[in-house]
Design a protein around this motif. Structure first.
Motif, mmCIF file in Angstrom:
data_model
loop_
_atom_site.group_PDB
_atom_site.id
_atom_site.type_symbol
_atom_site.label_atom_id
_atom_site.label_comp_id
_atom_site.label_asym_id
_atom_site.label_seq_id
_atom_site.Cartn_x
_atom_site.Cartn_y
_atom_site.Cartn_z
ATOM 1 N N LEU A 18 82.601 59.439 -27.650
ATOM 2 C CA LEU A 18 81.258 59.134 -28.138
ATOM 3 C C LEU A 18 80.310 60.292 -27.848
ATOM 4 O O LEU A 18 79.494 60.659 -28.709
ATOM 5 C CB LEU A 18 80.728 57.856 -27.495
ATOM 6 N N LYS A 19 80.421 60.859 -26.671
ATOM 7 C CA LYS A 19 79.559 61.993 -26.327
ATOM 8 C C LYS A 19 79.760 63.137 -27.316
ATOM 9 O O LYS A 19 78.804 63.755 -27.806
ATOM 10 C CB LYS A 19 79.850 62.435 -24.895
ATOM 11 N N GLY A 20 81.006 63.449 -27.659
ATOM 12 C CA GLY A 20 81.288 64.516 -28.616
ATOM 13 C C GLY A 20 80.733 64.214 -29.994
ATOM 14 O O GLY A 20 80.202 65.103 -30.679
ATOM 15 N N THR A 60 90.091 59.665 -36.423
ATOM 16 C CA THR A 60 89.451 59.460 -35.129
ATOM 17 C C THR A 60 89.140 60.805 -34.480
ATOM 18 O O THR A 60 89.966 61.716 -34.496
ATOM 19 C CB THR A 60 90.393 58.670 -34.202
ATOM 20 N N TYR A 61 87.941 60.920 -33.905
ATOM 21 C CA TYR A 61 87.568 62.115 -33.142
ATOM 22 C C TYR A 61 88.076 61.969 -31.707
ATOM 23 O O TYR A 61 87.907 60.911 -31.085
ATOM 24 C CB TYR A 61 86.046 62.277 -33.128
ATOM 25 N N VAL A 62 88.691 63.019 -31.193
ATOM 26 C CA VAL A 62 89.106 63.051 -29.785
ATOM 27 C C VAL A 62 88.684 64.374 -29.171
ATOM 28 O O VAL A 62 88.585 65.401 -29.853
ATOM 29 C CB VAL A 62 90.628 62.863 -29.620
ATOM 30 N N ALA A 63 88.410 64.338 -27.882
ATOM 31 C CA ALA A 63 87.973 65.536 -27.167
ATOM 32 C C ALA A 63 88.930 65.812 -26.003
ATOM 33 O O ALA A 63 89.528 64.882 -25.458
ATOM 34 C CB ALA A 63 86.544 65.337 -26.652
ATOM 35 N N PRO A 64 89.116 67.075 -25.616
ATOM 36 C CA PRO A 64 88.507 68.264 -26.226
ATOM 37 C C PRO A 64 89.182 68.699 -27.511
ATOM 38 O O PRO A 64 88.598 69.406 -28.315
ATOM 39 C CB PRO A 64 88.674 69.321 -25.135
ATOM 40 N N ASN A 65 90.421 68.276 -27.733
ATOM 41 C CA ASN A 65 91.147 68.496 -28.986
ATOM 42 C C ASN A 65 92.367 67.584 -28.972
ATOM 43 O O ASN A 65 92.631 66.899 -27.970
ATOM 44 C CB ASN A 65 91.541 69.967 -29.167
ATOM 45 N N ILE A 66 93.106 67.549 -30.062
ATOM 46 C CA ILE A 66 94.248 66.638 -30.177
ATOM 47 C C ILE A 66 95.266 66.901 -29.062
ATOM 48 O O ILE A 66 95.747 65.970 -28.411
ATOM 49 C CB ILE A 66 94.918 66.777 -31.561
ATOM 50 N N THR A 88 81.108 48.410 -30.940
ATOM 51 C CA THR A 88 81.949 47.435 -31.618
ATOM 52 C C THR A 88 82.756 48.132 -32.712
ATOM 53 O O THR A 88 82.561 49.323 -32.989
ATOM 54 C CB THR A 88 81.070 46.358 -32.256
ATOM 55 N N SER A 89 83.640 47.393 -33.355
ATOM 56 C CA SER A 89 84.408 47.960 -34.471
ATOM 57 C C SER A 89 83.477 48.448 -35.568
ATOM 58 O O SER A 89 83.702 49.505 -36.172
ATOM 59 C CB SER A 89 85.377 46.909 -35.022
ATOM 60 N N PHE A 105 81.043 53.195 -38.172
ATOM 61 C CA PHE A 105 79.865 53.967 -38.577
ATOM 62 C C PHE A 105 79.952 55.397 -38.049
ATOM 63 O O PHE A 105 79.792 56.372 -38.792
ATOM 64 C CB PHE A 105 78.582 53.307 -38.068
ATOM 65 N N PHE A 106 80.205 55.537 -36.733
ATOM 66 C CA PHE A 106 80.278 56.859 -36.131
ATOM 67 C C PHE A 106 81.440 57.669 -36.708
ATOM 68 O O PHE A 106 81.321 58.866 -36.968
ATOM 69 C CB PHE A 106 80.426 56.751 -34.620
ATOM 70 N N ARG A 107 82.575 56.999 -36.876
ATOM 71 C CA ARG A 107 83.770 57.677 -37.378
ATOM 72 C C ARG A 107 83.510 58.275 -38.762
ATOM 73 O O ARG A 107 83.808 59.442 -39.031
ATOM 74 C CB ARG A 107 84.917 56.670 -37.422
#
Length: 368
Positions: free
Chosen positions: A24-26, A249-255, A100-101, A106-108
């Motif tokens: 979420l921060k990213g 999906t976004y993931v940090a710092p990378n996949i 929530t989902s 929305f963010f995704r």
């Protein structure tokens, strides 16, 4: 308070400090560059870092220097949301937003839309198309298989099963117990059902690959379903769509580092060694994809038959090689590493074939 008021806030807090919170921060940093994350609020520092990217992590139950008038997001597993919300209210927060989902979608979507635009990639959703044919035979050849297991917890959410979804019991070779309302078993015909404790829903995917010939085939999960129009098959055929994938999906710092931080890194290291050895010409591209932040989650897809076969021919030999090297893990969750790695391989496969395939995206529904 209006649900979108947080967008106008110059600073926010995040309850949680694990993968969901870091993600979420990213996302917030990317979408709202002027918005500052003031701190992460956690139950205990015992299993959390004291600082994340220069941002302090505080225990919620202790006196903490927060501005309770600021919005705070709850970025943890949903089962903890209510308890955390009560704690935040006691601290004085009133603008509280559980992820929530609906908010996750929305963010995704917002992140992917902006990222793809900046990188000259096309982000198209299934809802952007209309169907053109009234040929009902299309629907007969279109199935989304839904993986279910005897270990699945009962659903609390109401869900009406659409006619195009067919349930397949995974790991059926490992038990004599049979679930109700099951259409197929992954232990019939050519199968790897006995590997289910490691391969998860991949035993369903293997069964589908070896034992079906549907024109359009999808894979979902008893808790995770695609949010798609009823005439999705018509839309795919009418518009020559090759595959529907869940919004990345976004993931940090990378996949790569995200996987290694959440699972046993040795398996990922061997995966990269294998790809370097057997996919030399593509290895630079492999590294590029795995150093990015977006991947297709949950082993979910809806694809034409040709695409399904190409995908399976690509991922299964690699997964088998990684498992032969990594073996069995005592930890039940970590033992499921083939299923986690396959999510990244499916991402790699479709990124590699982005110019060949017409790819569209759809949200996924997560049921409690």
């Amino acid at each position: 308070m209006d649900k979108d008021t947080w967008k106008n806030s110059p600073k926010v807090y995040i309850a949680g400090a694990q993968s969901r919170a870091k993600t979420l921060k990213g996302i917030l940093n990317f979408l709202y560059p002027t918005m500052k994350v003031e701190g992460f609020l956690v139950d205990s520092l015992k299993e959390n870092e004291a600082v994340i990217d220069g941002i302090p992590v505080w225990e919620r139950k202790k006196g903490i220097p927060v501005d309770a008038f600021c919005p705070v997001f709850i970025a943890t597993k949903g089962i903890y949301h209510n308890d955390i919300k009560e704690e935040l209210e006691k601290i004085g927060f009133s603008h509280i937003y559980p992820i929530t989902s609906e908010m996750d979608n929305f963010f995704r979507n917002a992140y992917v839309r902006k990222y793809y635009k900046e990188n000259n990639k096309e982000f198209v959703r299934i809802e952007d198309f209309k169907g053109k044919t009234t040929n009902k035979d299309i629907d007969k050849g279109a199935v989304i298989y839904v993986a279910k297991s005897i270990y699945d917890k009962p659903l609390q959410s109401d869900y009406v099963v659409p006619s195009y979804e067919k349930c397949i019991q995974v790991g059926a070779a490992l038990t004599e117990e049979r679930l109700e309302n099951i259409d197929y078993l992954d232990s019939i015909g050519d199968n790897i059902s006995e590997k289910n404790r490691q391969y998860c829903e991949l035993t369903a995917l293997y069964w589908i690959w070896k034992n079906t010939k549907n024109r359009l085939t999808g894979l979902a999960h008893y808790r995770r379903h695609f949010v798609i129009p009823d005439n999705w098959a018509d839309i795919m055929v009418s518009n020559n769509i090759d595959v529907i994938l869940p919004v990345p999906t976004y993931v940090a710092p990378n996949i790569s580092d995200n996987y290694k931080g959440r699972h046993e890194p040795e398996d990922w290291d061997y995966l990269m060694e294998y790809l370097a050895r057997y996919y030399k010409e593509d290895y630079a591209f492999v590294c590029e994809v795995f150093s990015s932040n977006l991947y297709s989650p949950c082993n979910m897809f809806i694809a034409t038959r040709d695409v399904l076969e190409e995908m399976c021919e690509f991922i299964f030999p690699i997964i088998d090689a990684v498992v032969e090297h990594g073996g069995h893990k005592e930890d039940v969750y970590m033992n499921r590493y083939p299923g986690f790695i396959s999510e990244r391989l499916i991402t790699l496969f479709f990124e590699k074939n982005r110019e060949r395939y017409k790819i569209v995206y759809a949200d996924k529904l997560f049921l409690n």
